[in-house]
Scaffold this active site. Structure first.
Site, short mmCIF file in Angstrom:
data_model
loop_
_atom_site.label_atom_id
_atom_site.label_comp_id
_atom_site.label_asym_id
_atom_site.label_seq_id
_atom_site.Cartn_x
_atom_site.Cartn_y
_atom_site.Cartn_z
N ALA A 285 0.87 -1.18 0.00
CA ALA A 285 0.00 0.00 0.00
C ALA A 285 0.90 1.23 0.00
CB ALA A 285 -0.91 -0.01 1.22
N VAL B 114 4.60 -1.29 3.31
CA VAL B 114 4.44 0.12 2.99
C VAL B 114 5.28 0.43 1.75
CG1 VAL B 114 4.73 2.49 3.77
CG2 VAL B 114 4.05 0.70 5.41
N LYS B 115 4.64 1.03 0.77
CA LYS B 115 5.30 1.30 -0.51
C LYS B 115 5.72 2.76 -0.56
CE LYS B 115 4.43 -0.10 -5.32
NZ LYS B 115 3.32 -0.47 -6.23
N VAL B 116 7.01 3.00 -0.82
CA VAL B 116 7.54 4.36 -0.86
C VAL B 116 8.33 4.56 -2.15
CG1 VAL B 116 7.67 4.47 1.66
CG2 VAL B 116 9.69 3.79 0.36
#
Length: 217
Positions: free
Chosen positions: A56, A82-84
């Site tokens: 996400a 967590v997508k960054v």
């Protein structure tokens, strides 16, 4: 090789999941928009369906805001990654969140140098974008191979997640090079089963079977 499904469409994920073809899911703002769903709601639904990592993505550009968004997304479920983005702010976010025990997927990677930085920042996954490199006449598979060499040279545990998959050849080529994961749209994954000789052979079998006049059921 692990298969992640690149979509936020629940029905498409469920279909492949029932066949054992889903090891995880990746989403992004564009896929959330396409689904027409609330990001927290649809992500929770995906996490309930899939045991593996569900990426996400944060949507802020500054590190402090990215970190806050990442922590909120991580609360959705234990299997959130967590997508960054691969920016300095994204790398700072990756380091802090990974130190806190969260999975982090560093996305929009287009060079081996970027992949090296992501691994040193503690990324769980690095997502090199194959198709977008191919679009500008750069061989995306060379990037996968370069990252594989670098990670193997130094024992980095960051998993190579081949992204921006456009064709079935992208998947098989990435597998031969040694990518740990691919993420692809449901339609591309389903096309892995297609081959014209399979279709021709099946048509011949059906034609001969009809001539026998027999039935199994």
């Amino acid at each position: 090789m692990k298969f992640f499904v690149d979509t936020a469409e629940i029905d498409a994920i469920a279909e492949l999941h029932d066949l054992g073809m889903v090891d995880g899911v990746t989403t992004n703002p564009s896929l959330i928009m396409k689904s027409g769903r609330d990001i927290l709601e649809v992500t929770k639904e995906i996490c309930d369906l899939v045991d593996g990592p569900v990426s996400a993505e944060v949507v802020s550009l500054e590190a402090d805001d990215m970190i806050a968004e990442g922590r909120k997304l991580a609360k959705i479920a234990d299997n959130i990654a967590v997508k960054v983005p691969l920016t300095w702010a994204g790398l700072k976010t990756c380091k802090i969140l990974s130190d806190e025990g969260h999975m982090v997927n560093v996305t929009l990677c287009f060079s081996a140098n970027q992949a090296l930085l992501a691994a040193k920042s503690g990324a769980t996954f690095i997502s090199p974008f194959i198709g977008r490199l191919d679009d500008i006449n750069i061989d995306g598979m060379e990037l996968i191979a370069d990252i594989r060499d670098i990670y193997d040279n130094y024992g980095f545990e960051t998993q190579i997640l081949a992204a921006s998959i456009r064709t079935v050849n992208h998947i098989s080529d990435a597998a031969k090079i040694g990518a740990d994961v691919i993420t692809a749209p449901p339609g591309v994954i389903k096309k892995l089963a297609d081959h014209p000789l399979t279709d021709a052979g099946l048509a011949a079998f059906m034609k001969d079977w009809a001539k026998t006049g027999q039935k199994i059921l």
